[in-house]
Design an enzyme around this catalytic site. Structure first.
Site, PDB file in Angstrom:
ATOM      1  N   TYR A  51      46.122  43.144  36.445  1.00  0.00           N
ATOM      2  CA  TYR A  51      45.483  41.821  36.467  1.00  0.00           C
ATOM      3  C   TYR A  51      46.417  40.827  37.151  1.00  0.00           C
ATOM      4  O   TYR A  51      47.631  41.026  37.197  1.00  0.00           O
ATOM      5  CB  TYR A  51      45.169  41.327  35.045  1.00  0.00           C
ATOM      6  N   TYR A 104      46.876  39.503  22.546  1.00  0.00           N
ATOM      7  CA  TYR A 104      45.924  40.611  22.401  1.00  0.00           C
ATOM      8  C   TYR A 104      45.703  40.960  20.937  1.00  0.00           C
ATOM      9  O   TYR A 104      44.655  41.519  20.574  1.00  0.00           O
ATOM     10  CB  TYR A 104      46.447  41.881  23.088  1.00  0.00           C
ATOM     11  N   SER A 108      53.536  49.003  27.485  1.00  0.00           N
ATOM     12  CA  SER A 108      52.498  50.033  27.549  1.00  0.00           C
ATOM     13  C   SER A 108      51.503  49.784  28.670  1.00  0.00           C
ATOM     14  O   SER A 108      50.989  50.727  29.271  1.00  0.00           O
ATOM     15  CB  SER A 108      51.766  50.113  26.203  1.00  0.00           C
ATOM     16  N   GLU A 109      51.229  48.512  28.962  1.00  0.00           N
ATOM     17  CA  GLU A 109      50.328  48.207  30.079  1.00  0.00           C
ATOM     18  C   GLU A 109      50.817  48.869  31.359  1.00  0.00           C
ATOM     19  O   GLU A 109      50.019  49.443  32.117  1.00  0.00           O
ATOM     20  CB  GLU A 109      50.261  46.697  30.311  1.00  0.00           C
ATOM     21  N   HIS A 110      52.105  48.762  31.606  1.00  0.00           N
ATOM     22  CA  HIS A 110      52.661  49.338  32.831  1.00  0.00           C
ATOM     23  C   HIS A 110      52.784  50.861  32.720  1.00  0.00           C
ATOM     24  O   HIS A 110      52.434  51.581  33.660  1.00  0.00           O
ATOM     25  CB  HIS A 110      54.040  48.726  33.115  1.00  0.00           C
TER      26      HIS A 110
END
Length: 487
Positions: A85, A189, A207-209
């Site tokens: 994003y 989140y 964790s997103e990456h």
């Protein structure tokens, strides 16, 4: 073994998957007209827009839990999103986050030269902390507080620097304020402020990456629909429009529940709801807990039906406040609607034609706002119009002319539906509401009455609540094995 699950949210549904797979005779009671809880959809005029969660994290955890509970995980089709994003700042700059390390380094080099090594150090440290933190924090329950304070566990938590906040931990790596915000705002989140959420939750931006952000084909609510279908195929009784008003007790056990004016007896009871609200179901004043809790943040949600498409190519994007610290203080401390809002926009129709009629788009907008009842529905409605002005100025100047319909959902609505003080994510993930300090799997002091959900350890977020259901199923299995060994 007759088991009642009170609440058909994701925690209750996954618990039903586990227990029905192990031979329990399961009944799930849900007061609404369909199962799913927060995993629901707004359906109107051929549009279907996720009502609650939209960002899919930890896909392998979701798949492994489904598989372990006897369900085919391939029923849930997922697609990885990269770039993750963009973050749009009021000064006109944009910083894009990527799962690809190479592309993220290129982005950092272009926007924040000199911070490349900091990013690599962050990811290297967080990978080790994720592995150790999951084992110490997410893979265990702490009904016995001594297990949390064991020498080995405390050593791990110190190494994880869990005593720090997510914001302060980001500050240790990054010099640029915008980059610090980019690696700390994700506490929203799960409904927490970056400066009040323990550093263990830094594992979310990591964790997103590392694991990526994913999209469930058909929307995140499809996960609940598929689990519901699996439970029906197994013969699990799913009772909608069924409001449980109390659990009767005798001694240290639950004996029966009251639902729609009738009394039903069960061997085991599982409460899937926001614990500060759901604890009132136990009809034993001697076992009720008087502890006070702090709610997570609330959400002002806008669901939009759009003619054509918005002027964007991003599925997820965030619009940052001019001063994020002040924005968070408005939400979490002053409990007022921010003059300087931050907000998130989700455009699933860019990747999924099933979310809107041909030539149209469904759009979801989330604005962090205070929990509680200090703000009226009328004020929220006016604020939603203010957010439409922001969308017009910062995203698409033609959004109002493209608008076919708009619905909003506020903390007032959320509280009416049973969420604690209208908070969207259970109790806040603060230090003293996390880990051993969070309500555990047996918070009622009763041998056969358990709990699962976002306000129960290990916490909020769909995969984490599913992990909580797994821990609960393990606890019930161990209890039964002990009883059988003594028989």
């Amino acid at each position: 073994m007759k088991t009642a699950i009170i609440g058909g949210g994701i925690g209750g549904l996954v618990t039903a998957l586990y227990l029905s797979n192990e031979g329990h005779e399961v009944t799930v009671y849900e007061k609404e007209g369909e199962m799913g809880g927060r995993l629901a959809a707004v359906e109107r005029d051929g549009f279907r827009i996720d009502k609650g969660p939209t960002i899919v994290l930890l896909p392998e955890m979701i798949r492994s839990i489904l598989s372990e509970a006897g369900m085919n995980p391939d029923l849930i089709e997922m697609e990885r999103i990269d770039p993750l994003y963009p973050l749009h700042f009021p000064d006109g700059t944009t910083f894009t986050k990527w799962s690809s390390t190479e592309k993220q380094l290129e982005e950092i080099s272009a926007s924040f030269p000199g911070e490349e090594d900091a990013f690599l150090a962050y990811m290297n440290d967080m990978e080790e902390r994720f592995t150790k933190g999951k084992k110490a924090f997410m893979d265990r329950d702490f009904r016995n507080p001594a297990s949390f304070f064991s020498r080995a566990n405390v050593k791990t938590l110190v190494k994880l620097k869990a005593y720090q906040s997510v914001k302060s931990q980001a500050r240790q790596y990054f010099k640029a304020l915008k980059l610090r915000e980019a690696f700390s705002f994700q506490t929203l989140y799960i409904g927490g402020a970056p400066d009040d959420t323990p550093a263990i939750y830094s594992l979310v931006p990591f964790s997103e990456h590392y694991h990526g952000i994913w999209y469930v084909k058909g929307g995140y609510a499809r996960l609940a629909r598929e689990i519901t279908g699996e439970l029906l195929r197994r013969g699990v009784r799913l009772s909608t429009h069924s409001e449980v008003t109390g659990i009767d007790t005798s001694g240290r056990k639950g004996t029966s529940l009251s639902v729609n004016g009738k009394r039903e007896t069960f061997d085991t009871f599982i409460v899937n709801g926001d614990y500060p609200v759901a604890r009132n179901l136990v009809n034993d004043s001697g076992k009720k807990r008087n502890r006070s809790f702090t709610p997570s943040s609330g959400c002002l949600l806008l669901y939009l039906g759009i003619e054509g498409h918005l002027d964007t190519s991003y599925i997820h994007q965030f619009f940052m406040a001019e001063n994020l610290d002040r924005n968070m203080e408005d939400v979490f401390e002053r409990r007022i609607l921010p003059d300087d809002p931050s907000f998130y926009v989700f455009s699933p129709s860019l990747i999924d034609d099933s979310t809107a009629p041909e030539g149209k788009s469904g759009v979801y907008v989330l604005v962090p706002v205070p929990a509680g009842n200090s703000i009226s529905q009328e004020d929220y409605t006016a604020y939603a119009d203010r957010i439409m002005d922001e969308l017009e100025a910062r995203l698409d100047p033609e959004i109002k002319s493209k608008l076919l319909w708009k619905e909003i959902r506020t903390p007032v609505d959320a509280e009416a539906e049973g969420l604690f003080q209208g908070g969207s994510f259970g109790i806040a993930p603060s230090l003293f509401q996390s880990g051993v300090f969070r309500p555990q799997l047996q918070p009622f002091g009763l041998e056969n009455v358990f709990a699962v959900g976002a306000s129960i350890h290990p916490g909020g977020g769909i995969p984490i609540v599913m992990q909580g259901a797994k821990l609960l199923a393990e606890a019930i299995r161990e209890k039964e094995e002990r009883a059988n060994s003594l028989a």
